[in-house]
Write an enzyme that holds these catalytic residues in place. Structure first.
Site, PDB file in Angstrom:
ATOM      1  N   ASP A  45      82.113  72.856  49.676  1.00 36.58           N
ATOM      2  CA  ASP A  45      82.204  73.883  48.636  1.00 36.58           C
ATOM      3  C   ASP A  45      83.692  74.101  48.353  1.00 36.58           C
ATOM      4  OD1 ASP A  45      81.522  76.114  47.032  1.00 36.58           O
ATOM      5  OD2 ASP A  45      81.901  77.455  48.715  1.00 36.58           O
ATOM      6  N   LYS A  46      84.027  74.759  47.242  1.00 39.64           N
ATOM      7  CA  LYS A  46      85.446  74.996  46.950  1.00 39.64           C
ATOM      8  C   LYS A  46      85.860  76.422  47.338  1.00 39.64           C
ATOM      9  CE  LYS A  46      87.162  75.958  42.834  1.00 39.64           C
ATOM     10  NZ  LYS A  46      88.108  77.084  43.030  1.00 39.64           N
TER      11      LYS A  46
ATOM     12  N   GLU B  12      85.991  90.905  42.160  1.00 38.16           N
ATOM     13  CA  GLU B  12      85.894  92.230  41.539  1.00 38.16           C
ATOM     14  C   GLU B  12      86.993  93.159  42.037  1.00 38.16           C
ATOM     15  OE1 GLU B  12      81.873  93.728  41.959  1.00 38.16           O
ATOM     16  OE2 GLU B  12      81.434  92.893  39.989  1.00 38.16           O
TER      17      GLU B  12
ATOM     18  N   PHE C 242      74.886  90.686  38.437  1.00 37.79           N
ATOM     19  CA  PHE C 242      75.318  89.279  38.345  1.00 37.79           C
ATOM     20  C   PHE C 242      74.296  88.382  39.035  1.00 37.79           C
ATOM     21  CE2 PHE C 242      77.321  85.549  40.215  1.00 37.79           C
ATOM     22  CZ  PHE C 242      78.033  85.036  39.152  1.00 37.79           C
TER      23      PHE C 242
ATOM     24  N   ARG D 232      91.126  81.118  38.556  1.00 41.22           N
ATOM     25  CA  ARG D 232      89.731  81.444  38.252  1.00 41.22           C
ATOM     26  C   ARG D 232      89.712  82.371  37.040  1.00 41.22           C
ATOM     27  NH1 ARG D 232      86.056  80.937  42.518  1.00 41.22           N
ATOM     28  NH2 ARG D 232      84.975  82.878  42.051  1.00 41.22           N
TER      29      ARG D 232
ATOM     30  N   THR E  39      81.042  72.524  43.427  1.00 44.89           N
ATOM     31  CA  THR E  39      81.407  73.920  43.139  1.00 44.89           C
ATOM     32  C   THR E  39      80.725  74.412  41.871  1.00 44.89           C
ATOM     33  OG1 THR E  39      83.266  75.392  42.684  1.00 44.89           O
ATOM     34  CG2 THR E  39      83.507  73.134  41.936  1.00 44.89           C
TER      35      THR E  39
ATOM     36  N   ASP F  67      82.410  76.385  39.916  1.00 42.44           N
ATOM     37  CA  ASP F  67      83.552  76.740  39.062  1.00 42.44           C
ATOM     38  C   ASP F  67      83.688  75.842  37.838  1.00 42.44           C
ATOM     39  OD1 ASP F  67      84.691  78.988  39.917  1.00 42.44           O
ATOM     40  OD2 ASP F  67      86.430  78.106  40.894  1.00 42.44           O
TER      41      ASP F  67
ATOM     42  N   ASN G 296      75.084  80.447  48.584  1.00 44.16           N
ATOM     43  CA  ASN G 296      74.773  79.368  47.641  1.00 44.16           C
ATOM     44  C   ASN G 296      74.954  77.979  48.255  1.00 44.16           C
ATOM     45  OD1 ASN G 296      77.526  79.744  47.806  1.00 44.16           O
ATOM     46  ND2 ASN G 296      77.918  79.126  45.710  1.00 44.16           N
ATOM     47  N   ASP G 297      75.511  77.911  49.470  1.00 42.87           N
ATOM     48  CA  ASP G 297      75.708  76.614  50.132  1.00 42.87           C
ATOM     49  C   ASP G 297      74.616  76.310  51.163  1.00 42.87           C
ATOM     50  OD1 ASP G 297      78.209  76.258  48.805  1.00 42.87           O
ATOM     51  OD2 ASP G 297      79.098  77.657  50.221  1.00 42.87           O
TER      52      ASP G 297
END
Length: 1106
Positions: free
Chosen positions: A405-406, A505, A547, A601, A681, A683, A812-813
């Site tokens: 993952d990143k 955030e 989200f 980002r 990723t 991203d 998420n991984d």
């Protein structure tokens, strides 16, 4: 209702909980009492009564154990040449050791369960608080939980000691997140303050059946007031307090139990993951089958030769054997089958029963070396590496593909606000402080006509800054102790600080603070912000559209003090731009792309004014979706889609996520070790590509190949794939060219789609894999969590079947971590879900280097030697027995004594190899870290390939032939002892056994590179133990053990000078070929590892000389 058959499963997709066990009022709904489990937690596998049968059943499911049980039973049933003790005792030893280990582990689980189940819990009964034990809780009970107490089961929050009906919770024991999360009471019950008020509540809860997902809950509460229609309110994950979480910063809460015991989400997450098996284990099983075939063929050959030998009447069984007549009368097939079984029993020691238990001990004990490694300890976290599965240690030495993952893995997930772009103008906050004045903003992008539309820009600016101050889930905390660290003390007086489950955030809200807009608090559903004129603005928070990774955006609907309804939205550019109808899209898009190229980002911010009717319609959509019990997520997604549209673009933000320490060095080392590194990723492509360059995944010389949505829109996917394939194949011959591939999620979906219409579409996967094979690095961006797992699965299933490793830090991984052969979780800032679901957990990405290149390398060479050595020593042990049958008329006469047969694998040769497999270091740790290319020497299971296995087997056969025929020819002259006595068959067998024990132990000593005092103690101690045991068994040291057949045999053998000579000579001859082979191989074609060993020795000699 239709009657159900007996035993038919009753499946109910939702449950009804009666709060306080009160029936609903008459006529409201049917009262259906439902049976739920009590709150008892059971993590143990066994009970006192079922331990023996259940454990034995589990152990005999192992093929090797079952095989030895069959052999043992054969020895009991038929008249076999060896005692049943010879196979029964080793089997009993293995079964007992395993049972004791598993029994002890289960006893610890029982103790832990007992302490949890007997915890005191406060329950409201008839308006009073009653103390009871945790395991007595039932669904529907109203529970009182005080500050710093742990929730005893899954609860719905009814009311809290805080006036706004919220409570703060930490879920460290569930997912490792130490940040405080806010949970909300039901609006209709949040005002309850006393036990009597709570007890007067008349309501039912309808909710889904227990699900293991910690972050999902769907339900609704029906509150009955007098004779009115019940009021329905939605319940979601924000109302559900999970078992194992802890109440913080809240004096007490009242909550109702909805899931208890083994139905709580925590208990449902206990369920074990699918079992992963290492390549070494598969090789071991294959070798075992080969040896089983050898065993059967030996038994068949001996049985056939026995009957061929006895065909001649003068060679039949002798007249003095009393069994002869009885034997002759039996059918020849039954006799032959009995003889076959007897030979199977005689030769069965070629299958090493103790190998499995030794391998298990080696894996279990060896795994502690990772936990104890001080270099993999992180001071900041106060934690070191963790081993969740010791079965895969050696797989760490076989990795060919690394999927990483990143965010939070390659990068620190420690965000810093860099700049924002509002309506085409760039604002860069100064780092000096938080004073509110215009001098703290740098205005860029060459806007000379600034004054001409000053008002317009001012409006945009205010809206943008307000959007970022309002559109988030950040909590404001006063000064307090978090995890033992004082936070928020500023110049001696307490101040506030921000916490959130998302570091992005916090960075954005802190960035706004530096630009003059401070988010103060959320109080009574009003969000307060301090603008740059030091005025407090209040906005009523009406709805939060949370989200999610599919939408990639979040929104809030607020009402300003002037009565305007505003929808603020922030999210990824790809999810905002298509929904924008006005604003300076081109300028903002250009700035976003520029920031992404620099590795920042980016997020876009947009807003929409809602009229009263539009707001009412949005409320209707949201309420309808939230009250749904089925498909709530899909309905919410549809509602969000309807509401989040027709935006006015305000601007974009840029946040920097710094690369982790030594991430680039780690990736470079993995490349040198022959591993291919893929970054997966969610991203943007440009941001991810910049990180890949910074981490040296891509070099400046790397030729980048793009397989992205943008390119496939210009050309068809078919053409793009074939063009890329031609490019890589054309340059394959030139090794100087280095390719890197970039693919996005949308294109990957198209590539992985099953056969479409038209020819040639079915082999997109193969072409894609061919391109990937020729690329040194691959970047997959805009990936959904499931797509990460699909990529790993695709590579796993390719024709080479490479060993894959996935490493990540977030929820998420998890899917890719579970899919890969080896899953590694990073104890990051995105919670501990990845670490909990992984096989190994490490504090930082840099620790992966040592994990693979040092620990993985050592584990593999150790277990490879252990497996080969076990087969080798058993061939040396049993092959002389096979040869002996040719000299005893195939009469199944054992060559060795029963005690030797029994103890060979258990005592005489077991400890040296176990210790070797724990502490051997063929090259030093520093060398392995300094020269990652040494990893290539052990790649693709090279030490357990068939040629290596064949060499060890042939070496075992050669040594066995030397032992047997060496002793046979040296003893041709039978008067060997000084008093003229002749050697008998037991002396002959003991001589061979002595040579055997010394040879196999010294062979291991020759293979040992890393000598410690414990090696010396175990190797020479094992040989000494053999000698002392033989003297004991022969009645020399312990006369009471005057065992008939072995009485004085060992002593008689040692009293003969030629026996000493033959022992030394045979050991030397047996070890010589292996020594010669090693010397020649090192001289003629040394491996990289052997060259490194020579260099180490040279350095050592130079140091000693100095």
């Amino acid at each position: 209702a239709a009657r159900r058959c007996v035993g038919e499963e009753i499946w109910v997709d939702s449950r009804t909980v009666y709060i306080g066990h009160k029936e609903p009022p008459p006529g409201a709904e049917a009262y259906i009492p439902q049976r739920y489990p009590d709150n008892r937690i059971v993590s143990s596998k066994y009970t006192f009564w079922n331990f023996i049968p259940k454990n034995l059943f589990e152990q005999f499911r192992r093929i090797a154990n079952f095989y030895f049980l069959v052999i043992f039973l054969v020895q009991l049933i038929i008249d076999t040449p060896t005692s049943p003790v010879t196979s029964g005792l080793p089997l009993f030893f293995v079964i007992t050791v395993t049972a004791i280990k598993q029994g002890y582990e289960d006893w610890l689980r029982h103790k832990a369960d007992c302490s949890i189940n007997e915890c005191p819990v406060d329950v409201v009964q008839q308006g009073k608080v009653v103390r009871t034990q945790s395991h007595k809780l039932r669904v529907g009970d109203i529970v009182v939980v005080k500050e710093d107490e742990t929730f005893p089961c899954d609860l719905i929050l009814l009311s809290s000691s805080r006036s706004d009906g919220t409570c703060y919770v930490t879920t460290t024991s569930l997912d490792g997140e130490s940040s405080h999360k806010t949970y909300y009471a039901i609006p209709d019950t949040m005002a309850f303050r006393t036990e009597q008020e709570v007890d007067s509540l008349h309501a039912t809860i309808e909710c889904e059946q227990p699900q293991p997902d910690l972050y999902k809950f769907v339900g609704r509460i029906n509150i009955y007031k007098d004779k009115e229609e019940p009021v329905a309110r939605p319940l979601g994950a924000e109302n559900l307090l999970l078992r194992g979480a802890t109440l913080k910063n809240t004096q007490h809460i009242y909550a109702v139990a909805v899931y208890t015991g083994m139905e709580t989400k925590m208990a449902l997450n206990y369920q074990s993951k699918s079992q992963k098996r290492s390549a070494v284990e598969k090789s071991m099983n294959a070798f075992l089958i080969v040896y089983l075939c050898i065993l059967i063929s030996k038994a068949v050959i001996n049985t056939v030769l026995k009957y061929a030998w006895q065909w001649s009447p003068d060679r039949d069984e002798p007249w003095y054997n009393h069994r002869t007549e009885h034997e002759r009368q039996r059918h020849v097939v039954i006799r032959a089958f009995t003889d076959f079984l007897a030979f199977m029993v005689l030769f069965n020691y070629i299958i090493p029963v103790s190998m499995y238990v030794t391998v298990e001990m080696q894996k279990f004990l060896g795994s502690y070396f990772i936990s104890w490694d001080e270099e993999m300890f992180d001071e900041e976290l106060g934690e070191g590496a963790q081993v969740n599965t010791s079965d895969l240690n050696e797989e760490l030495g076989q990795v060919e593909y690394v999927f990483t993952d990143k965010t939070g893995t390659l990068t620190e997930n420690n965000m810093e606000f860099i700049e924002c772009c509002v309506d085409g103008n760039v604002y860069i906050p100064h780092s000096s402080g938080t004073r509110k004045s215009d001098e703290h903003c740098t205005y860029g992008s060459g806007n000379k006509d600034y004054c001409a539309f000053c008002l317009s820009l001012q409006e945009y600016e205010d809206l943008f800054f307000r959007a970022l101050c309002l559109c988030h889930t950040v909590q404001v905390k006063e000064e307090e102790t978090v995890d033992g660290i004082k936070r928020g003390i500023h110049q001696g007086r307490p101040t506030s600080f921000y916490i959130s489950s998302s570091p992005d955030e916090v960075a954005l809200v802190e960035g706004m603070k530096r630009l003059g807009y401070t988010y103060l608090r959320l109080k009574d559903n009003y969000m307060e912000i301090l603008n740059k004129d030091d005025e407090i603005e209040r906005f009523e928070l009406l709805h939060v559209l949370n989200f999610d990774s599919v939408r990639r955006r979040m929104s809030v609907i607020v009402k300003s003090s002037s009565g305007d309804y505003l929808l603020f939205c922030k999210g990824a550019d790809s999810s905002i731009f298509p929904r924008v109808v006005s604003g300076k899209v081109e300028q903002v898009k250009a700035r976003v792309e520029q920031n992404a190229v620099e590795g920042l980002r980016t997020l876009c911010v947009a807003y929409r004014r809602l009229s009263q009717s539009e707001y009412q319609e949005a409320c209707h959509h949201l309420m309808e979706a939230k009250l749904a019990l089925q498909d709530r997520e899909q309905r919410l997604a549809q509602a969000y889609d309807i509401i989040e549209r027709d935006f006015v673009l305000l601007g974009a933000t840029a946040v920097e996520d710094r690369l982790q320490e030594k991430a680039a060095d780690t990736i470079e080392s993995l490349h040198k070790a022959g591993m291919k590194v893929w970054v997966l990723t969610g991203d943007k492509m440009e941001t991810a590509a910049a990180t890949c360059y910074a981490s040296k995944l891509f070099r400046r010389t790397t030729q980048i190949l793009e397989l992205t949505k943008k390119r496939t829109e210009e050309q068809s996917l078919h053409d793009v794939l074939f063009e890329l394939n031609r490019t890589v194949l054309r340059h394959r011959s030139f090794n100087c060219l280095d390719f890197g591939l970039i693919i996005d999620g949308a294109t990957l979906s198209a590539v992985l789609k099953p056969n479409q219409e038209g020819a040639g579409h079915g082999n997109y996967r193969e072409i894609f894999l061919e391109i990937c094979r020729n690329c040194s690095a691959v970047l997959c961006c805009r990936m959904a969590p499931l797509q990460k797992a699909q990529i790993v699965k695709l590579i796993k299933a390719s024709k080479e079947h490479p060993i894959t490793l996935a490493i990540g830090d977030g929820a998420n991984d998890v899917s890719m971590i579970l899919e890969a052969h080896v899953g590694i979780g990073i104890m990051g800032k995105e919670g501990r879900q990845a670490a909990r679901n992984s096989d190994y957990a490490i504090p930082k990405f840099k620790h992966l280097k040592k994990m693979l290149l040092v620990h993985g390398h050592y584990y593999y060479i150790r277990i490879a030697e252990l497996v080969q050595y076990f087969f080798y020593k058993n061939v040396c042990f049993i092959f002389p027995q096979f040869l002996y049958q040719f000299f005893c008329g195939f009469s199944q006469q054992p060559l060795y004594d029963t005690a030797y047969l029994t103890l060979y694998n258990i005592s005489f040769t077991s400890l040296p190899i176990l210790l070797y497999s724990l502490v051997e270091q063929h090259v030093s740790m520093d060398t392995l870290k300094r020269e990652p290319s040494l990893y290539r020497d052990i790649a693709k299971n090279s030490l357990l390939r068939w040629p290596v296995f064949l060499y060890w087997t042939c070496l075992g056969v050669f040594d066995a032939v030397v032992f047997f025929f060496g002793a046979y020819f040296l003893f041709d002259n039978t008067t060997f002892t000084s008093n003229g006595q002749m050697f008998g068959n037991w002396t002959f067998g003991t001589l061979i056994f002595t040579v055997l024990v010394f040879t196999v132990t010294l062979k291991l000593a020759l293979d040992t590179h890393h000598w410690t005092w414990i090696n010396h103690f175990v190797i020479w101690g094992s040989l000494l133990f053999y000698v002392i045991f033989s003297l004991l068994w022969g009645g020399i040291i312990w006369p009471f053990l005057n065992y008939q057949r072995m009485y004085y045999v060992f002593m008689q053998m040692l009293s003969s000078g030629p026996a000493w000579l033959s022992i030394i000579l045979l050991i030397t001859v047996s070890l010589l070929p292996d020594v010669i082979k090693k010397v020649l191989c090192r001289a003629m074609c040394p491996t990289a590892t052997e060259r490194a060993q020579v260099q180490c020795w040279h350095h050592l000699h130079m140091k000693l000389e100095v």
